[in-house]
Design a protein around this motif. Structure first.
Motif, short mmCIF file in Angstrom:
data_model
loop_
_atom_site.label_atom_id
_atom_site.label_comp_id
_atom_site.label_asym_id
_atom_site.label_seq_id
_atom_site.Cartn_x
_atom_site.Cartn_y
_atom_site.Cartn_z
N SER A 29 0.85 -1.20 0.00
CA SER A 29 0.00 0.00 0.00
C SER A 29 0.88 1.24 0.00
CB SER A 29 -0.89 0.04 1.24
OG SER A 29 -1.74 -1.07 1.27
N THR A 30 0.35 2.32 -0.58
CA THR A 30 1.06 3.59 -0.59
C THR A 30 0.23 4.63 0.14
OG1 THR A 30 2.09 3.07 -2.71
CG2 THR A 30 2.07 5.39 -2.05
N ARG A 31 0.86 5.28 1.12
CA ARG A 31 0.22 6.38 1.85
C ARG A 31 0.84 7.68 1.35
NH1 ARG A 31 -0.33 6.22 8.27
NH2 ARG A 31 -1.59 4.44 7.64
N ARG A 32 0.01 8.60 0.92
CA ARG A 32 0.48 9.88 0.40
C ARG A 32 0.62 10.89 1.53
NH1 ARG A 32 -2.83 11.32 -4.85
NH2 ARG A 32 -0.99 12.58 -5.20
N LYS A 59 9.24 8.43 -3.17
CA LYS A 59 8.65 7.31 -2.42
C LYS A 59 9.71 6.73 -1.49
CE LYS A 59 5.17 5.72 -5.69
NZ LYS A 59 4.71 4.59 -6.50
N GLY A 74 10.19 3.50 1.69
CA GLY A 74 9.68 2.39 2.49
C GLY A 74 10.44 2.24 3.80
N GLU A 117 4.41 1.78 1.96
CA GLU A 117 5.39 2.77 1.56
C GLU A 117 4.69 4.13 1.58
OE1 GLU A 117 6.77 1.95 -2.41
OE2 GLU A 117 4.85 2.46 -3.31
N GLU A 165 4.59 8.20 -0.12
CA GLU A 165 4.93 9.05 -1.25
C GLU A 165 4.65 10.49 -0.88
OE1 GLU A 165 4.08 9.56 -6.02
OE2 GLU A 165 2.59 8.53 -4.80
#
Length: 163
Positions: A6-9, A63, A65, A159, A161
């Protein structure tokens, strides 16, 4: 079997001395000859030999992690040539990992530098230009003996961004 990450902005806010206080200091130019005061970088470099150098970073995707901290010294970062840049941070603490809710991002103008407090978690600098040269002040062996990271991908399949 592949694992979905998943990507958290994180929305980058412009840095100010007030909104950066939990992580360190923002240092602006002052008149030559001004007496030392609280607006000057409050450094902690007594645990080794300071290292001041210029590092070149190239454009990246913003980005990350992993996030890192140094518990033996402060660290100062600033760009050359007036170029703005991005940094994610979380406040220092006694835990071996930062709280997910505490991670924030800042846009830092090229007219100042930041001093990270001892133990401040950080990811970056991230640049939007082809490259940006940075000055960096830390201890000569910071990245060898005082480099503690937490891996969000490994522990949370997550991760971040910076936008």
């Amino acid at each position: 079997m592949s694992v979905l990450i998943s990507t958290r902005r994180l929305l980058a806010q412009w840095v100010t001395p007030e909104n950066f206080r939990s992580y360190g200091q923002v240092i602006f130019a002052s008149v030559d000859g001004k007496s030392f005061d609280a607006e000057d970088a409050q450094l902690s470099l007594q645990n080794g030999i300071p290292k001041f150098y210029i590092m070149r970073l190239y454009e990246n995707d913003r980005k990350f992690g992993k996030i890192t901290r140094h518990v033996e010294c402060t660290q100062c970062l600033g760009s050359l040539d007036g170029k703005s840049w991005l940094m994610a941070v979380a406040p220092p603490g006694n835990s071996d990992k930062p709280s997910l809710e505490d991670i924030v991002a800042f846009r830092i103008p090229g007219s100042c530098f930041i001093k990270l407090e001892v133990g401040t978690w950080h990811a970056g600098p991230y640049v939007e230009a082809d490259f940006v040269d940075f000055y960096n002040l830390e201890l000569r062996d910071t990245n060898v003996v005082d480099h503690f990271s937490f891996d969000f991908v490994k522990h949370y399949n997550l991760e971040f961004e910076i936008v």
